[in-house]
Design a protein around this motif. Sequence first.
Motif, PDB file in Angstrom:
ATOM      1  N   LEU A  41       0.832  -1.210   0.000  1.00 49.04           N
ATOM      2  CA  LEU A  41       0.000   0.000   0.000  1.00 49.04           C
ATOM      3  C   LEU A  41       0.862   1.253   0.000  1.00 49.04           C
ATOM      4  O   LEU A  41       0.600   2.203  -0.751  1.00 49.04           O
ATOM      5  CB  LEU A  41      -0.958  -0.010   1.196  1.00 49.04           C
ATOM      6  CG  LEU A  41      -1.975  -1.156   1.201  1.00 49.04           C
ATOM      7  CD1 LEU A  41      -2.755  -1.145   2.510  1.00 49.04           C
ATOM      8  CD2 LEU A  41      -2.906  -1.080   0.001  1.00 49.04           C
ATOM      9  N   SER A  59      -5.713   1.704  -0.937  1.00 48.42           N
ATOM     10  CA  SER A  59      -5.817   2.204   0.437  1.00 48.42           C
ATOM     11  C   SER A  59      -5.904   1.059   1.425  1.00 48.42           C
ATOM     12  O   SER A  59      -5.644   1.220   2.604  1.00 48.42           O
ATOM     13  CB  SER A  59      -7.061   3.084   0.594  1.00 48.42           C
ATOM     14  OG  SER A  59      -6.973   4.219  -0.216  1.00 48.42           O
ATOM     15  N   GLY A  60      -6.315  -0.122   0.942  1.00 51.04           N
ATOM     16  CA  GLY A  60      -6.454  -1.293   1.790  1.00 51.04           C
ATOM     17  C   GLY A  60      -6.153  -2.553   1.001  1.00 51.04           C
ATOM     18  O   GLY A  60      -6.296  -2.583  -0.225  1.00 51.04           O
ATOM     19  N   PHE A  73      -5.869  -7.724   7.410  1.00 47.91           N
ATOM     20  CA  PHE A  73      -5.818  -6.750   6.327  1.00 47.91           C
ATOM     21  C   PHE A  73      -4.984  -5.554   6.759  1.00 47.91           C
ATOM     22  O   PHE A  73      -4.750  -5.327   7.939  1.00 47.91           O
ATOM     23  CB  PHE A  73      -7.205  -6.345   5.808  1.00 47.91           C
ATOM     24  CG  PHE A  73      -8.052  -5.492   6.718  1.00 47.91           C
ATOM     25  CD1 PHE A  73      -7.882  -4.109   6.793  1.00 47.91           C
ATOM     26  CD2 PHE A  73      -9.073  -6.062   7.470  1.00 47.91           C
ATOM     27  CE1 PHE A  73      -8.690  -3.325   7.601  1.00 47.91           C
ATOM     28  CE2 PHE A  73      -9.889  -5.289   8.281  1.00 47.91           C
ATOM     29  CZ  PHE A  73      -9.704  -3.909   8.344  1.00 47.91           C
ATOM     30  N   ILE A  75      -4.292  -1.251   6.039  1.00 48.49           N
ATOM     31  CA  ILE A  75      -4.776   0.004   5.463  1.00 48.49           C
ATOM     32  C   ILE A  75      -3.657   1.031   5.555  1.00 48.49           C
ATOM     33  O   ILE A  75      -2.830   0.993   6.472  1.00 48.49           O
ATOM     34  CB  ILE A  75      -6.057   0.548   6.153  1.00 48.49           C
ATOM     35  CG1 ILE A  75      -5.813   0.926   7.619  1.00 48.49           C
ATOM     36  CG2 ILE A  75      -7.216  -0.429   6.006  1.00 48.49           C
ATOM     37  CD1 ILE A  75      -6.962   1.701   8.263  1.00 48.49           C
ATOM     38  N   HIS A  76      -3.635   1.925   4.591  1.00 51.82           N
ATOM     39  CA  HIS A  76      -2.667   3.029   4.590  1.00 51.82           C
ATOM     40  C   HIS A  76      -3.345   4.191   3.871  1.00 51.82           C
ATOM     41  O   HIS A  76      -3.366   4.246   2.639  1.00 51.82           O
ATOM     42  CB  HIS A  76      -1.376   2.624   3.878  1.00 51.82           C
ATOM     43  CG  HIS A  76      -0.302   3.671   3.940  1.00 51.82           C
ATOM     44  ND1 HIS A  76       0.482   3.864   5.056  1.00 51.82           N
ATOM     45  CD2 HIS A  76       0.104   4.587   3.023  1.00 51.82           C
ATOM     46  CE1 HIS A  76       1.333   4.848   4.817  1.00 51.82           C
ATOM     47  NE2 HIS A  76       1.113   5.303   3.599  1.00 51.82           N
ATOM     48  N   THR A  77      -3.955   5.078   4.659  1.00 56.09           N
ATOM     49  CA  THR A  77      -4.678   6.213   4.093  1.00 56.09           C
ATOM     50  C   THR A  77      -4.884   7.272   5.165  1.00 56.09           C
ATOM     51  O   THR A  77      -4.598   7.030   6.336  1.00 56.09           O
ATOM     52  CB  THR A  77      -6.020   5.751   3.472  1.00 56.09           C
ATOM     53  OG1 THR A  77      -6.574   6.806   2.701  1.00 56.09           O
ATOM     54  CG2 THR A  77      -7.003   5.286   4.533  1.00 56.09           C
ATOM     55  N   VAL A 150     -13.234   2.205   3.772  1.00 55.30           N
ATOM     56  CA  VAL A 150     -12.080   1.325   3.486  1.00 55.30           C
ATOM     57  C   VAL A 150     -12.117   0.099   4.403  1.00 55.30           C
ATOM     58  O   VAL A 150     -11.956  -1.041   3.942  1.00 55.30           O
ATOM     59  CB  VAL A 150     -10.737   2.086   3.643  1.00 55.30           C
ATOM     60  CG1 VAL A 150      -9.549   1.130   3.585  1.00 55.30           C
ATOM     61  CG2 VAL A 150     -10.608   3.161   2.572  1.00 55.30           C
ATOM     62  N   VAL A 151     -12.344   0.306   5.688  1.00 55.05           N
ATOM     63  CA  VAL A 151     -12.380  -0.805   6.644  1.00 55.05           C
ATOM     64  C   VAL A 151     -13.508  -1.780   6.303  1.00 55.05           C
ATOM     65  O   VAL A 151     -13.314  -3.001   6.319  1.00 55.05           O
ATOM     66  CB  VAL A 151     -12.495  -0.269   8.089  1.00 55.05           C
ATOM     67  CG1 VAL A 151     -12.957  -1.349   9.051  1.00 55.05           C
ATOM     68  CG2 VAL A 151     -11.155   0.308   8.531  1.00 55.05           C
ATOM     69  N   GLU A 154     -12.549  -3.888   3.273  1.00 56.71           N
ATOM     70  CA  GLU A 154     -11.591  -4.949   3.615  1.00 56.71           C
ATOM     71  C   GLU A 154     -12.242  -6.036   4.473  1.00 56.71           C
ATOM     72  O   GLU A 154     -11.961  -7.226   4.299  1.00 56.71           O
ATOM     73  CB  GLU A 154     -10.355  -4.366   4.295  1.00 56.71           C
ATOM     74  CG  GLU A 154      -9.592  -3.351   3.465  1.00 56.71           C
ATOM     75  CD  GLU A 154      -9.305  -3.786   2.032  1.00 56.71           C
ATOM     76  OE1 GLU A 154      -9.018  -4.981   1.792  1.00 56.71           O
ATOM     77  OE2 GLU A 154      -9.385  -2.922   1.131  1.00 56.71           O
TER      78      GLU A 154
END
Length: 183
Positions: A41, A59-60, A73, A75-77, A150-151, A154
């Motif tokens: 990500l 983003s995920g 999972f 996430i990077h956002t 996003v969460v 995922e």
Amino acid sequence: MILMDNIVREGSRVLREVAKEVDMPLSEEDLALLQDMLDYLKNSQDPEIAEKYDLRPGSGLAAPQVGVSKRMFAIHTTDEKDQLYSYGFINPKIVSHSIEETSLENGEGCLSVDREVEGEVPRYARVKLQADTLEGERVTLRLRGYLAIVVQHEMDHLNGIMFYDRIEGYAGPHKKEVPRTAL
């Protein structure tokens, strides 16, 4: 390093499985995989690295998307205040959510889907997530807006659900009916 060739595409059985809980403490193999997912990500959002390795920005990324049916999972956002959320989550659970719904104006995309899918994907506007992190911490996060979307996207991957399953009236390839209470 995870590349686009490592991302499982729609139609693959692993994307339709309910992923298994991960044993804690995390094995070295699972730890390395989750770190690699987070690194993908980060790399995908760096213009130079993304161009060099032909990475689609994300983003995920969920473990089933790299062929591993485990409840993890990354996430990077950022949120609406530009605060960075960069996490690897293990055995995440949405423990509560708002009644209010939201969606992305231009619809959702997915690293496992190589085509545009039009339609509104209804999501809860706010969610409360509990999970263990890469660093071995137990966290509870209250998320809203884009981060909440996003969460939920995922989490759906961990439950064998693709984003287009939630689009009302969508009858495209690989469609699976999902009750709204599936979260």
